[in-house]
Design an enzyme around this catalytic site. Structure first.
Site, PDB file in Angstrom:
ATOM      1  N   ASP A  46      10.739  -6.990   7.184  1.00 15.47           N
ATOM      2  CA  ASP A  46      11.365  -5.714   6.822  1.00 15.47           C
ATOM      3  C   ASP A  46      10.770  -4.592   7.674  1.00 15.47           C
ATOM      4  OD1 ASP A  46      13.017  -4.246   4.512  1.00 15.47           O
ATOM      5  OD2 ASP A  46      11.225  -3.064   4.959  1.00 15.47           O
ATOM      6  N   TYR A  51       9.587   3.415  11.170  1.00 10.89           N
ATOM      7  CA  TYR A  51       8.241   2.834  11.284  1.00 10.89           C
ATOM      8  C   TYR A  51       7.757   2.783  12.738  1.00 10.89           C
ATOM      9  CZ  TYR A  51       9.553   1.035   6.621  1.00 10.89           C
ATOM     10  OH  TYR A  51       9.999   0.910   5.329  1.00 10.89           O
ATOM     11  N   LYS A  76      16.511  -0.172   9.207  1.00  8.92           N
ATOM     12  CA  LYS A  76      17.092   0.925   8.401  1.00  8.92           C
ATOM     13  C   LYS A  76      17.414   2.128   9.270  1.00  8.92           C
ATOM     14  CE  LYS A  76      13.764  -0.577   4.919  1.00  8.92           C
ATOM     15  NZ  LYS A  76      12.480  -0.818   5.594  1.00  8.92           N
ATOM     16  N   HIS A 109      18.263   4.376   4.933  1.00  3.34           N
ATOM     17  CA  HIS A 109      16.872   4.393   4.452  1.00  3.34           C
ATOM     18  C   HIS A 109      16.692   5.285   3.206  1.00  3.34           C
ATOM     19  CE1 HIS A 109      12.559   3.784   6.185  1.00  3.34           C
ATOM     20  NE2 HIS A 109      12.528   3.783   4.876  1.00  3.34           N
ATOM     21  N   LYS A 233       2.984  -5.769   2.664  1.00  5.17           N
ATOM     22  CA  LYS A 233       2.461  -5.488   4.005  1.00  5.17           C
ATOM     23  C   LYS A 233       0.960  -5.755   4.038  1.00  5.17           C
ATOM     24  CE  LYS A 233      -0.068  -2.331   6.480  1.00  5.17           C
ATOM     25  NZ  LYS A 233      -1.394  -1.744   6.161  1.00  5.17           N
ATOM     26  N   SER A 234       0.470  -6.341   5.118  1.00  6.70           N
ATOM     27  CA  SER A 234      -0.971  -6.379   5.377  1.00  6.70           C
ATOM     28  C   SER A 234      -1.175  -6.588   6.872  1.00  6.70           C
ATOM     29  CB  SER A 234      -1.655  -7.513   4.598  1.00  6.70           C
ATOM     30  OG  SER A 234      -3.042  -7.510   4.921  1.00  6.70           O
ATOM     31  N   VAL A 235      -2.301  -6.097   7.371  1.00  2.87           N
ATOM     32  CA  VAL A 235      -2.652  -6.406   8.767  1.00  2.87           C
ATOM     33  C   VAL A 235      -3.736  -7.482   8.813  1.00  2.87           C
ATOM     34  CG1 VAL A 235      -1.977  -4.187   9.735  1.00  2.87           C
ATOM     35  CG2 VAL A 235      -4.300  -4.467   8.837  1.00  2.87           C
ATOM     36  N   ARG A 239      -5.097 -12.006   4.019  1.00  5.65           N
ATOM     37  CA  ARG A 239      -4.229 -11.451   2.967  1.00  5.65           C
ATOM     38  C   ARG A 239      -2.776 -11.845   3.202  1.00  5.65           C
ATOM     39  NH1 ARG A 239      -6.476  -5.229   2.495  1.00  5.65           N
ATOM     40  NH2 ARG A 239      -8.328  -5.689   1.262  1.00  5.65           N
ATOM     41  N   SER A 242      -2.634 -15.284   1.818  1.00  6.68           N
ATOM     42  CA  SER A 242      -2.737 -15.436   0.355  1.00  6.68           C
ATOM     43  C   SER A 242      -1.543 -14.790  -0.357  1.00  6.68           C
ATOM     44  CB  SER A 242      -4.066 -14.904  -0.180  1.00  6.68           C
ATOM     45  OG  SER A 242      -4.113 -13.512  -0.070  1.00  6.68           O
ATOM     46  N   ASN A 243      -0.990 -13.718   0.222  1.00  6.65           N
ATOM     47  CA  ASN A 243       0.193 -13.096  -0.404  1.00  6.65           C
ATOM     48  C   ASN A 243       1.399 -14.047  -0.389  1.00  6.65           C
ATOM     49  OD1 ASN A 243      -1.270 -10.750  -0.799  1.00  6.65           O
ATOM     50  ND2 ASN A 243      -0.352  -9.629   0.904  1.00  6.65           N
TER      51      ASN A 243
END
Ligand code: NDP
Length: 282
Positions: A46, A51, A76, A109, A233-235, A239, A242-243
């Site tokens: 997404d 962004y 978007k 958006h 979201k993660s960088v 994570r 695990s998400n």
């Protein structure tokens, strides 16, 4: 690899219920983050023109060596481009940045009801053309409230496939979710872990301990069982992994109710109220 359920949209297209969001990922970190997500098994990204990382999303997909058709990509329309000619130009630019001839899902958006004389219907009519010419496989909206969806229904032919709105344990957004359900619009829940704000909640940490899962996994699982589409979201690769690992346990109905009961109404929002939001980026 986890099995991710698919949601069938009202136009017959399908979308993986769990995806990866790239809001606030710097362009120079985006291709690597997308690549990490795809390596773990995510097949849904997404992004948004706002962004500033559509180009790097396209690169991350190519770097992963996947066919374009293997990944569901959403982008978007940015707030400055609601006028029909601007929307057409912006959509062309989105496809070119992604390096793709089509996008799986394209959204307005924000409704911006206080701008453009309150006219988001003619913007939507342009998205309907993108759907008809096949360059947007599905079209939808984001941050639309019930009144906005009603107004859209009066002036359009295509019912939005999705409405992407803020939803998490502190902000259930139930009135809009119920409208979506009643009109066969799939709800996508943005900021699904409230950008981390729900993770220390004692109801959530208690349930997480009982399942030997992390608080983020429990909250994401709650969304999945709610039936919404999510893309945390993660960088951080650990994570990101695990998400994604949320399909080997389930929450009981008392646990679901306890998390749903954390809803704080309007004061639980982390983002702006769409009735008033009027931000146009430079
Ligand atoms: P999220 O609820 O996904 O939370 C992201 C934050 O939580 C980041 O700070 C991240 O930090 C942290 N985090 C992620 N995973 C974990 C974990 N397992 N444990 C602890 N902390 C964690 O917020 P977003 O606002 O990013 O929402 C997700 C996506 O929704 C966006 O990326 C975007 O695609 C979409 N969105 C759409 C909006 C719209 O108007 N349509 C508005 C906002 C979001 P770190 O990166 O350091 O790991």
């Amino acid at each position: 690899m986890s099995f991710v359920p698919s949601i069938t949209l009202n136009d017959g297209n399908t979308v993986p219920q769990l995806g990866f969001g790239v809001f606030q990922i710097a362009p120079d970190q985006t291709a690597a983050a997308v690549r990490s997500a795809l390596d773990v098994g995510y097949r849904h990204i997404d992004t948004a023109e706002m962004y500033g990382n559509e180009k790097e999303v396209g690169r991350g997909i190519r770097d992963a060596g996947l066919d374009r058709g293997a990944v569901f990509v959403t982008s978007k329309l940015n707030n400055g481009y609601h006028r029909p000619d601007d929307a057409r130009r912006a959509f062309d630019a989105t496809l070119s940045a992604l390096g793709s001839e089509y996008v799986d899902l394209f959204l307005i958006h924000w409704p911006l009801p206080t701008l453009y004389d309150g006219d988001f219907v003619s913007t939507w009519n342009v998205l309907e053309q993108f759907a008809k010419d096949g360059r947007a496989r599905s079209i939808g909206v984001s941050n639309f409230q019930v009144a906005h969806l009603d107004r859209l229904a009066e002036g359009s032919q295509i019912v939005p496939a999705v409405n992407q709105i803020e939803v998490h344990p502190y902000f259930g957004n139930e009135q809009v979710r119920a409208y979506d359900r009643d009109h066969r619009i799939a709800t996508e829940a943005w900021s699904p872990i409230a950008q981390g704000k729900v993770l220390d909640d004692e109801v959530i940490t208690r349930i997480a301990a009982a399942h030997r899962k992390t608080p983020a996994q429990v909250v994401l699982r709650w969304h999945i069982q709610h039936g919404d589409i999510v893309f945390p979201k993660s960088v951080h690769p650990e994570r990101i992994k695990s998400n994604f690992d949320i399909f080997d346990f389930s929450l009981g109905s008392a646990e679901m109710d306890a998390i749903t009961g954390l809803d704080r109404g309007e004061s639980g929002r982390t983002g702006p109220n769409p009735d008033r939001f009027d931000f146009i980026p430079d």
